[in-house]
Enzyme design. Structure first.
Site, PDB file in Angstrom:
ATOM      1  CG  ASP A 137      -0.283  -0.047   2.513  1.00 25.71           C
ATOM      2  OD1 ASP A 137       0.956  -0.061   2.527  1.00 25.71           O
ATOM      3  OD2 ASP A 137      -0.983  -0.063   3.542  1.00 25.71           O
ATOM      4  CD  GLU A 138       4.273   2.589   3.095  1.00 27.63           C
ATOM      5  OE1 GLU A 138       4.449   3.582   3.808  1.00 27.63           O
ATOM      6  OE2 GLU A 138       4.914   1.539   3.229  1.00 27.63           O
TER       7      GLU A 138
END
Length: 336
Positions: A43-44
DNA sequence: TCTGGGGTCCTAGGACCC
DNA sequence: TCTGGGGTCCTAGGACCC
């Protein structure tokens, strides 16, 4: 325990494939803003916006636009951090959440980063923080102003150098946009009742070997290394691994090796709370390794065909539809 | 505070080779 | 028989990330 306290608790199981799907959608939006996007985790990601000033003259405005598009199009919020390198951008993104844009430009380091506890620095975990505490180094600013040689002797050459640079806002690592090859495939399970015999342990090993191998095969990869992890009831963790001459993706072979490794690592007495199987030293080269003597090739074909059949059923009906026979009863070993 | 599951990277020691 | 120096590979364990 939670259910006992709150009988009406609503339990929502995780849905990893949904998570992956949204992860990809989120990254696809990011890639519309820069050709150079590094996937840092599920998620980054890092976007290299350098040299794009003519397209995005106001980088802050662009950051807000990116954040809002993700919220509107995908339905979840993100933080965006803006800085002159990956470290500063990442630190900025971890400031106040949620749904925020923060900057950490070079001239803001002293004010925004130095007062933070060292533990907030990327890659500086609990163990390193404890070592630094013994030198009365508590804030990132303390670390930035400390003697690098002292830090290196404390944290090791590589980590010491990196942490000292990070504390000073220095990070010269480039944004790596090409996909990195997966380096290992592993599965582990913490059991809710201690494992105290080889028969139960073996059932778990088979399920874990099968899960890891099947995922690896889906990627068209094979492993040279098999590693078994065990954790006892005192939380003592042990690993035992073996490197082999030829890479394999065959569940049965991996299971057999993991059984041997377990017997070498465990006396069968100390109760186990966790068992894991991990496949490493991965290759994607597609050379067929035939037995030097030819006599085992039929058997190899059989094992390969079995795996292929299992995999194809999984592809059609989902992962949970097929389990190897002896793994079915592993979840809750019968009480005596 | 104590803890699940999936990973990556680094370090140190030992075995082995030239 | 004991010793240098350089190197690779393997293994176990630890630190860190999400």
């Amino acid at each position: 325990m939670a259910l006992r306290k709150c009988p009406n608790l609503k339990i929502t199981p995780p849905d990893f494939s949904l998570y992956s799907e949204y992860s990809k959608a989120f990254k696809d939006i990011c890639r519309q803003y820069s050709p150079s996007v590094e996937e840092f985790s599920i998620d980054e990601c890092f976007l290299d916006m350098s040299g794009m000033e003519h397209l995005y003259p106001d980088i802050i405005k662009t950051a807000y636009e990116l954040k809002d598009r993700i919220k509107n199009e995908l339905g979840f919020t993100v933080n965006v951090g803006v800085g002159s390198n990956k470290l500063l951008a990442k630190m900025a993104s971890d400031f106040e959440k949620p749904d925020k844009v923060h900057t950490l430009f070079d001239d803001e380091i002293e004010e925004k980063m130095w007062p933070l506890p060292v533990r907030d620095l990327l890659f500086l975990g609990k163990a390193s923080a404890q070592k630094l505490e013994s030198l009365y180094i508590r804030t990132i600013g303390d670390l930035a102003h400390s003697d690098i040689n002292v830090i290196k002797s404390m944290l090791g050459n590589k980590a010491g150098e990196q942490m000292h640079s990070f504390a000073n806002g220095i990070d010269n690592s480039p944004v790596e946009s090409k996909q990195r090859q997966v380096k290992s495939y592993g599965h582990s399970i913490t059991v809710d009742e201690d494992v105290t015999d080889f028969a139960s342990a073996d059932r778990l090993l088979l399920a874990l070997s099968d899960a890891a191998a099947s995922r690896m095969r889906a990627d068209g990869a094979r492993a040279y290394n098999v590693c078994v992890t065990i954790r006892d009831n005192h939380f003592k963790t042990k690993t035992h691994q073996r490197q082999s001459e030829f890479p394999t993706d065959i569940t049965k072979d991996i299971y057999d090796v993991s059984k041997e490794l377990l017997r070498e690592a465990w006396n069968g007495k100390s109760p186990l709370r966790l068992i894991g199987v991990s496949l490493g030293d991965i290759t994607k080269e597609s050379g067929e390794q035939l037995s030097l003597f030819g006599s085992n090739n039929d058997e190899l074909d059989k094992k390969r065909n079995l795996d292929a059949a299992v995999d194809s059923i999984r592809n059609k009906f989902g992962d949970s539809k097929i389990l190897l026979g002896s793994t079915i009863n592993t979840r809750r070993p019968k009480k005596k």
